[in-house]
Design a protein around this motif. Sequence first.
Motif: not given
Length: 399
Positions: A211-229
């Motif tokens: 579906g749709g995606n926002m660049e800011l939302t994607d960047s927040l999600a990716e930062a969160l995932l890298r932080t958890v890893i």
Amino acid sequence: MAFNFQYYSPTKVIFGKGTEAEIGNLVLEQGAKKVLIHYGGKSALKSGLIDRVKTSLDQSGIAHVELGGVVPNPHIEKVYEGIELCKKENVDFILAVGGGSVIDSSKAIAYGLAYNGDVWELFSKEKQVKATGCYPVGVILTISAAGSETSNSCVITKASTGCKRSYNDNIARPKFAVMNPELTMTLPDYQTQSGCTDIMMHTMERYFTNGGNMELTDSLAEALLRTVIKNAKILHSNPDNYDARAEIMWAGSLAHNDLTGCGNDGGDFASHMLEHEMGGMFDVTHGAGLAAIWPSWARYVYKDCLPRFVRYAKNVMEIHVSESDSDEAIALKGIEAMEDFYHSIGMPVNFKELGIAPTDAQIEEMASSCYNACGGPKGSAKLLDLDDMIQIYKMANVD
């Protein structure tokens, strides 16, 4: 293009060392007169946390009763017990002291106190009913995982049938969440890492969409995932690291309060639904179950959601990409890297490693139950029909 969205996150967060001492004043702010202290096993008692909670409530002049015994994959039978106790004692506020299971049990009790009928009807989907109200719920978080402390979700199991079902409604979002990372330091590593896996999956379910995606939302999600890893690996070798505990705890809340899904189509959540059936049938730890099913789901759907898997491989797993790599090769490298990460923190990547070996009949039963619980096909990365669900379970059920 981003979809329209509404973002609602009303929970007050009190974060840091010693914050559980504030519980009396927090409950007093809600105008409560009598509280149910709801918790799980003996650890909350043995650690002295329940005594500290009661002392704080006493100092604020708030009466209280207790109900322990919540188990992982919390049971509707305990919810019924809580509803009856609250009615008998005229409780007007539910305080969850624990992790996702305790919080979900508390939410279900809160629903049941306001519902004229069997609260299981909200979860079973046998009747098209909605909650008519919800008593207020507060949280003292002791496990970073489910994100239920700030989310609208609630998952309950009917032990007599092994049926595990969810119900989501904003009226159940907790009034406050007390989050002291020190309270998670006594957790066994397996439980900590299962929690980290669940946190990541809450964001990944919203990330892998067509579906749709926002660049800011994607960047927040990716930062969160890298932080958890990063911090899951730290805690695997150094479980007393406060800073890593704090990063994981805050990530857990942000992963499931809808922030990482703003602008998308609502998310995929097929992996969660598939795992719910595994949890209902085999009573596996939720996060570990998600780790065991995700690689098979990913390999089954990645071609239908290739740009997202390529982006995930590059931006989250940070894999090395050569000029000769095709998008499909990059996506598969990302999935393999994810499996390597799961193994690095002691998580399974298939049913054998999880410790279960469902028969073909059990796989068909889980798939059929999952399909019915979803109300038909499920997914955004790839819309899964009944046979798709069967095939994913079989892929995970390797020798």
